[in-house]
Design an enzyme around this catalytic site. Sequence first.
Site, mmCIF file in Angstrom:
data_model
loop_
_atom_site.group_PDB
_atom_site.id
_atom_site.type_symbol
_atom_site.label_atom_id
_atom_site.label_comp_id
_atom_site.label_asym_id
_atom_site.label_seq_id
_atom_site.Cartn_x
_atom_site.Cartn_y
_atom_site.Cartn_z
ATOM 1 C CB SER A 148 0.161 28.803 66.314
ATOM 2 O OG SER A 148 -0.718 29.687 66.989
ATOM 3 C CE1 TYR A 161 -4.218 25.452 65.607
ATOM 4 C CE2 TYR A 161 -3.340 27.080 67.137
ATOM 5 C CZ TYR A 161 -3.528 26.630 65.845
ATOM 6 O OH TYR A 161 -3.012 27.347 64.784
#
Length: 256
Positions: A148, A161
Amino acid sequence: MPFGPFDLTGKVALITGGNSGIGLGMARALAEAGADVAIWGTNAAKNAEAIAALAATGARTHAETCDVGSEAAVEAAFASTLAALGRVDACFANAGTYGRKTKFTELDTEEWHRVTRVNLDGAFHTLRAAARHMVERGGGGALVGTASLAAIEGAAQNAHYAETKGAMVAVIRALAVELARHGIRANAVLPGWIETPMTAPSVADDRFAAAVLPRIPARRWGTGADFGGIAVYLASEAAAYHSGDCLVIDGGYSLF
């Protein structure tokens, strides 16, 4: 005539989290390029829908209901995939979960481990199973991890995350070096803002869209289909000398 190295006929690709979003976009393109495809997901009904959607490609397909956070579940699913399709030439560790937006000073251990169990431990279980198979079988292969932009940009109130995605990049780089002698390539894909079931609440929020969309030069959210081309490339012989990279797919967001 199509460029030959992109022909995946005879190859088998495994995509975790392959029943929707980015994973399904990858699976569809891989199947259309000639690969047989296995998808893993935690929702059996969504797996069945995805397999039905892939039927038109004519590829052999296989689905497993698998929680990648469980080592035993991954080992069983991988063995079942091999029994069904015979081999795995490309493994896409794409399954993931979101981090609940939380100030770091208020982030509790339970929430930290909820995210790392799937995004980091799940990727470890999956990539290890695939690497063991590829080394034992010989002939090389491709390992791909979905990371990501959170791996390379500051993800405020989402450190848990971001930690998993930064670790994904580090693991992929380590594997690229360690496994090269076996002909195995390893690369990471870093999505930007992509419209998927996981991001649907954010994308549907008008205030969020007003703040983010103007920062995307492509002026749209990404879709799962935007990841088909990179999946085919990384699984193909066209990428035979491409390893250890982080490929950003974000419509220019990180540059603007």
